[in-house]
Design an enzyme around this catalytic site. Structure first.
Site, PDB file in Angstrom:
ATOM      1  N   LYS A 109       0.840  -1.201   0.000  1.00  0.00           N
ATOM      2  CA  LYS A 109       0.000   0.000   0.000  1.00  0.00           C
ATOM      3  C   LYS A 109       0.876   1.252   0.000  1.00  0.00           C
ATOM      4  CE  LYS A 109      -4.046  -1.766   2.540  1.00  0.00           C
ATOM      5  NZ  LYS A 109      -5.019  -1.573   1.468  1.00  0.00           N
ATOM      6  N   ARG A 146     -10.268 -11.440   1.752  1.00  0.00           N
ATOM      7  CA  ARG A 146     -11.125 -12.485   1.157  1.00  0.00           C
ATOM      8  C   ARG A 146     -10.454 -13.846   1.204  1.00  0.00           C
ATOM      9  NH1 ARG A 146     -11.363  -9.113  -4.355  1.00  0.00           N
ATOM     10  NH2 ARG A 146     -11.082  -7.466  -2.817  1.00  0.00           N
TER      11      ARG A 146
HETATM   12  N1  BES Z   1      -8.246  -3.696   4.214  1.00  0.00           N
HETATM   13  C1  BES Z   1      -8.393  -3.253   2.882  1.00  0.00           C
HETATM   14  C2  BES Z   1      -9.687  -2.474   2.635  1.00  0.00           C
HETATM   15  C3  BES Z   1      -9.864  -1.194   3.401  1.00  0.00           C
HETATM   16  C4  BES Z   1      -9.581   0.021   2.827  1.00  0.00           C
HETATM   17  C5  BES Z   1     -10.372  -1.201   4.694  1.00  0.00           C
HETATM   18  C6  BES Z   1      -9.775   1.195   3.517  1.00  0.00           C
HETATM   19  C7  BES Z   1     -10.566  -0.023   5.392  1.00  0.00           C
HETATM   20  C8  BES Z   1     -10.270   1.181   4.794  1.00  0.00           C
HETATM   21  C9  BES Z   1      -8.367  -4.454   1.931  1.00  0.00           C
HETATM   22  O1  BES Z   1      -7.602  -5.520   2.343  1.00  0.00           O
HETATM   23  C10 BES Z   1      -7.795  -3.990   0.642  1.00  0.00           C
HETATM   24  O2  BES Z   1      -6.652  -3.649   0.637  1.00  0.00           O
HETATM   25  N2  BES Z   1      -8.590  -3.997  -0.414  1.00  0.00           N
HETATM   26  C11 BES Z   1      -8.155  -3.578  -1.693  1.00  0.00           C
HETATM   27  C12 BES Z   1      -8.624  -4.597  -2.696  1.00  0.00           C
HETATM   28  C13 BES Z   1      -8.009  -4.435  -4.054  1.00  0.00           C
HETATM   29  C14 BES Z   1      -6.536  -4.792  -4.000  1.00  0.00           C
HETATM   30  C15 BES Z   1      -8.726  -5.352  -5.016  1.00  0.00           C
HETATM   31  C16 BES Z   1      -8.772  -2.208  -1.960  1.00  0.00           C
HETATM   32  O3  BES Z   1      -9.890  -1.955  -1.521  1.00  0.00           O
HETATM   33  O4  BES Z   1      -8.084  -1.393  -2.551  1.00  0.00           O
HETATM   34 MN    MN Z   2      -5.562  -5.338   1.743  1.00  0.00          MN
END
Ligand code: BES
Ligand code: MN
Ligand code: ZN
Length: 493
Positions: A269, A343
């Site tokens: 990230k 997931r």
């Molecule tokens: N934990 C995150 C989602 C999230 C984002 C929770 C902001 C709380 C606040 C999740 O694991 C994630 O990183 N999701 C990605 C998925 C993508 C890589 C398909 C996302 O939402 O960008």
């Molecule tokens: Mn994630």
């Protein structure tokens, strides 16, 4: 220490709350109020912005050294338990401003103010709104910290109020446990420590099993293991069972995403807001808090809570984008993006839950996608459900407790986007858009057709600003909703 709430007929305290409806109407509480006091109140009303709007407050200091808190009751026609909770919540900071850390509340002119339910819900609101996490402040002065310690609610029938408040206070304890574990930083709240918190529910009568990496390997839960393999902290799967129902009663299952820190893994990230990802275990936190609430109030129902606990880190041992893992279900998963890790954790947790417990239904909670925040913002969590009746029950429970859901689609047509060129399924969609839906479709493949709902709480787990029942920070969103869902539909039935 959480706020101490008591109910009494009388109190030497001098904080008196006077409820004012939005039309400005307030019958004066006692005949003994003299002219000066009445004058003071009407001047205060006239010369301030206080208009009796729901949750508005105004402190008026009286010549005899006492204080009257005017509190807005909103519209007279809209009185219900949600309003009473919000009114109670609005008193929290104004009571905190008193110097001795104590307050007494007697709300005059609130319709049915002597009703035990009204007083109990006022108290619940004050309690929920007063929770703070101040463990790590060592240099702040007392007046910089939240110092309200005790609130006395005055009522002609304290015993009845106490009785009505008792189960509500247990639910609040569950909410507070959730808020605590969600707020703790990721160096403290690791998979092992979170498992220990879950294990602490044993004293409340919850049966606990903790599966470690060896156990998970033996089972073949490689989806969850893959997420944790870049971290030096051991992954865990925790099973919590509350058996308050009859033997023959169905089992309800709640499953939580417990990523104690989500760096994204090798699909790292950006630095911006990465620190927020300490709360990526909020789904698991809610399941723990719910189990606590159900156990404390001895709910007559059989419930199992299953949480998958991992840390998602980049390292030389981390899972790579493109890796293929064989999940507990036997389905192979191409891990195209290591940041779509929640997931993967839930895939194994859901499959484990349905195959072992054969539940009547499964509800999972997860801070699963940023896309749900794009779609629904910070007001409603996303609800995905394979079963219409289940969706209705959850939505209704949410409305009852002011934790709102919005149903999202699960059409078959979305499913093809997670087909993979190399494995049975891939963990991200091959098309743009609808990221929360394709995430839910991914989960659905691991539910084995058990009636299932998924709550994407990414936008609700953490409040960026103060809310009526929650100071800025971890909200505990979901605990009260699911407690109500269970109570309303399954207890003693
Ligand atoms: N934990 C995150 C989602 C999230 C984002 C929770 C902001 C709380 C606040 C999740 O694991 C994630 O990183 N999701 C990605 C998925 C993508 C890589 C398909 C996302 O939402 O960008
Ligand atoms: Mn994630
Ligand atoms: Zn995540």
């Amino acid at each position: 220490m959480p706020l101490k709430i008591t109910f009494q007929k009388q109190s030497p305290q001098k904080n008196l709350c006077l409820g004012v409806y939005e039309d400005g109407h307030f019958p004066l509480p006692t005949q003994t109020w003299d002219k000066t006091l009445k004058g003071l109140l009407s001047t205060s009303l006239k010369n301030s912005k206080f208009k009796g709007k729901l949750t508005q407050t105004l402190s008026v200091f009286t010549p005899d050294g006492g204080r009257i808190i005017l509190v807005g009751l909103g519209k007279k026609t809209e009185q219900n338990e949600k309003q009473w909770q919000k009114i109670g919540g609005s008193l929290s900071s104004v009571l905190d401003a008193s110097t001795n850390g104590e307050g007494a509340v007697e709300i005059h002119s609130l319709e049915k103010a002597d009703n035990a339910q009204v007083v109990a819900h006022l108290a619940l609101g004050t309690l929920l709104r007063s929770w703070r996490f101040e463990t790590y402040f060592t240099t702040k002065k007392p007046e910089e910290l939240f110092s309200l310690k005790k609130v006395i609610f005055l009522t002609p029938a304290p015993d009845a109020a106490e009785k009505a408040f008792n189960p509500l206070s247990k639910i609040a304890e569950g909410v507070f446990l959730t808020r605590t574990v969600v707020t703790e930083p990721a160096n403290i709240m690791t998979p092992a420590t979170l498992a220990k918190v879950a294990a602490s529910l044993e004293k409340d009568g919850v049966k606990i099993e903790i599966l470690d990496e060896k156990d998970l390997k033996k089972l073949g839960a490689n989806a969850i293991l893959g997420v944790g393999q870049g971290s030096d902290k051991e992954s865990k799967l925790v099973v919590m069972r509350w058996e308050g129902g009859k033997k023959k009663d169905d089992t309800l299952a709640f499953v939580g995403k417990g990523v104690t820190f989500d760096s994204g893994g090798l699909s790292l990230k950006p630095a911006n807001s990465m620190e927020d990802m300490k709360y990526d275990m909020a789904g698991a936190g809610v399941v723990i808090g719910l189990m606590k609430a159900l156990a404390l109030r001895k709910a007559k129902v059989n419930v199992v809570g299953v949480i998958g606990l991992v840390e998602n880190m980049p390292s030389g041992t981390a899972q790579r984008p493109g890796d293929v893992v064989t999940s507990l279900s036997g389905q192979t998963i191409a891990v195209m993006n290591t940041d779509a890790e929640g997931r993967l954790v839930l895939a194994d947790a859901l499959w484990y839950t349905q195959s072992r417990f054969k539940p009547k239904l499964m509800v999972d909670l997860a801070t699963l996608t940023g896309a749900i925040i794009v779609g629904l913002g910070f007001e409603r969590a996303g609800l995905f459900a394979s079963d219409d009746a289940l969706a209705k029950k959850l939505t209704a429970a949410g409305e009852d407790v002011s934790e709102l859901l919005w149903r999202m689609p699960l059409d078959e047509a979305y499913d093809k986007d997670i087909n993979s060129d190399i494995a049975d399924v891939q963990n991200v969609s091959s098309s743009r858009g609808g990221g929360s839906i394709t995430a839910a479709k991914f989960l659905q493949r691991f539910t084995n057709k058990v009636p299932w709902a998924h709550l994407d709480i990414a936008g609700l787990a953490w409040a960026e600003k103060d809310l009526p029942l929650c100071a800025k920070g971890a909200s505990g969103f979901g605990v009260r909703l699911l407690d109500r869902f269970v109570a309303e539909n399954y207890e003693g039935k």
